[in-house]
Motif scaffolding. Structure first.
Motif, mmCIF file in Angstrom:
data_model
loop_
_atom_site.group_PDB
_atom_site.id
_atom_site.type_symbol
_atom_site.label_atom_id
_atom_site.label_comp_id
_atom_site.label_asym_id
_atom_site.label_seq_id
_atom_site.Cartn_x
_atom_site.Cartn_y
_atom_site.Cartn_z
ATOM 1 N N VAL A 72 -5.840 3.165 1.016
ATOM 2 C CA VAL A 72 -4.733 3.990 0.541
ATOM 3 C C VAL A 72 -4.584 3.828 -0.968
ATOM 4 O O VAL A 72 -4.435 4.800 -1.708
ATOM 5 C CB VAL A 72 -3.418 3.631 1.277
ATOM 6 C CG1 VAL A 72 -2.201 4.263 0.599
ATOM 7 C CG2 VAL A 72 -3.493 4.055 2.740
ATOM 8 N N CYS A 73 -4.675 2.578 -1.423
ATOM 9 C CA CYS A 73 -4.580 2.293 -2.854
ATOM 10 C C CYS A 73 -5.778 2.882 -3.614
ATOM 11 O O CYS A 73 -5.626 3.432 -4.701
ATOM 12 C CB CYS A 73 -4.498 0.792 -3.099
ATOM 13 S SG CYS A 73 -3.014 0.025 -2.424
ATOM 14 N N ASP A 93 -7.539 5.479 -2.808
ATOM 15 C CA ASP A 93 -7.357 6.925 -2.877
ATOM 16 C C ASP A 93 -6.443 7.289 -4.043
ATOM 17 O O ASP A 93 -6.769 8.179 -4.834
ATOM 18 C CB ASP A 93 -6.775 7.443 -1.548
ATOM 19 C CG ASP A 93 -6.539 8.941 -1.580
ATOM 20 O OD1 ASP A 93 -7.525 9.686 -1.750
ATOM 21 O OD2 ASP A 93 -5.374 9.350 -1.449
ATOM 22 N N LYS A 94 -5.340 6.588 -4.184
ATOM 23 C CA LYS A 94 -4.417 6.874 -5.296
ATOM 24 C C LYS A 94 -5.079 6.568 -6.635
ATOM 25 O O LYS A 94 -4.951 7.342 -7.582
ATOM 26 C CB LYS A 94 -3.144 6.060 -5.132
ATOM 27 C CG LYS A 94 -2.303 5.993 -6.395
ATOM 28 C CD LYS A 94 -0.957 6.582 -6.245
ATOM 29 C CE LYS A 94 -0.229 6.621 -7.577
ATOM 30 N NZ LYS A 94 1.120 6.202 -7.468
ATOM 31 N N ALA A 134 0.838 -1.205 0.000
ATOM 32 C CA ALA A 134 0.000 0.000 0.000
ATOM 33 C C ALA A 134 0.869 1.249 0.000
ATOM 34 O O ALA A 134 0.583 2.207 -0.737
ATOM 35 C CB ALA A 134 -0.933 -0.002 1.205
ATOM 36 N N TYR A 180 2.450 1.532 -3.508
ATOM 37 C CA TYR A 180 1.490 1.960 -4.529
ATOM 38 C C TYR A 180 1.032 3.398 -4.284
ATOM 39 O O TYR A 180 0.969 4.203 -5.203
ATOM 40 C CB TYR A 180 0.272 1.034 -4.562
ATOM 41 C CG TYR A 180 -0.740 1.442 -5.607
ATOM 42 C CD1 TYR A 180 -0.489 1.240 -6.954
ATOM 43 C CD2 TYR A 180 -1.936 2.048 -5.250
ATOM 44 C CE1 TYR A 180 -1.405 1.630 -7.923
ATOM 45 C CE2 TYR A 180 -2.869 2.446 -6.209
ATOM 46 C CZ TYR A 180 -2.591 2.230 -7.546
ATOM 47 O OH TYR A 180 -3.499 2.621 -8.500
ATOM 48 N N GLY A 181 0.727 3.694 -3.046
ATOM 49 C CA GLY A 181 0.182 5.016 -2.733
ATOM 50 C C GLY A 181 1.189 6.146 -2.820
ATOM 51 O O GLY A 181 0.827 7.263 -3.178
ATOM 52 N N TYR A 182 2.456 5.859 -2.524
ATOM 53 C CA TYR A 182 3.434 6.931 -2.408
ATOM 54 C C TYR A 182 4.698 6.704 -3.218
ATOM 55 O O TYR A 182 5.573 7.562 -3.236
ATOM 56 C CB TYR A 182 3.788 7.142 -0.930
ATOM 57 C CG TYR A 182 2.556 7.321 -0.079
ATOM 58 C CD1 TYR A 182 1.807 8.495 -0.154
ATOM 59 C CD2 TYR A 182 2.105 6.306 0.758
ATOM 60 C CE1 TYR A 182 0.649 8.655 0.588
ATOM 61 C CE2 TYR A 182 0.943 6.463 1.509
ATOM 62 C CZ TYR A 182 0.224 7.636 1.421
ATOM 63 O OH TYR A 182 -0.918 7.800 2.155
#
Length: 157
Positions: free
Chosen positions: A149-150, A152-153, A34, A37-39
């Motif tokens: 989190v994923c 959101d991205k 997560a 992928y998210g950041y």
């Protein structure tokens, strides 16, 4: 619930430390993928999404298998409960196979829903020790937050 060594397992028994340790180790792929992928960079993000979705399907299969096993211990297993116990895993694997055919946000959202349905099923289940819902709640919460989190991205593009 009677264990095979004759010991009675209390419905209020706390999970042993070893079970918590294993459960927490099983959360690492959720948290790491997560975050990646998210950041992470685009080069890291795409494989990270594959990891978290594959791990989601694996963990949902495991949770369903545990429920299947608990149901199978009964003298008269309830076949509807056995079918339901594998349904979330089947959905998760189908979502994984649907990648690149359906947009990522729908795939990720579907995985979150699969975890929540499995969790609801686990928490209304009769004949299970109290430690199983406690463990499944921890795993489900970590999985859903990681998937969120994923999501959101994916929604931000």
């Amino acid at each position: 619930m009677l264990m095979d060594d004759g010991e009675i397992l209390s419905r209020n028994e706390a999970p042993p430390t070893a079970l918590w340790a294993i459960a927490l180790l099983a959360l690492a792929p959720f948290l790491i993928s997560a975050a990646a992928y998210g950041y992470g960079s685009q080069a890291v993000a795409r494989p990270a999404l594959t990891v978290i979705l594959t791990w989601s399907a694996t963990v949902l299969s495991f949770l369903g298998g545990v429920r299947w096993g608990m149901e199978s211990l009964l003298t008269r297993p309830r076949w509807p409960r056995q079918i339901i116990s594998v349904s979330a895993a089947i959905v998760a694997w189908l979502l994984l196979l649907a990648r690149h055919r359906i947009i990522d946000s729908w795939i990720i959202g579907g995985a979150i829903v699969a975890f929540l349905v499995q969790w609801l099923f686990d928490h209304q289940a009769p004949d299970v020790p109290a430690r199983y819902p406690k463990l499944s709640t921890t795993i489900t919460a970590a999985a859903c937050v990681s998937l969120a989190v994923c999501l959101d991205k994916a929604l931000r593009g």
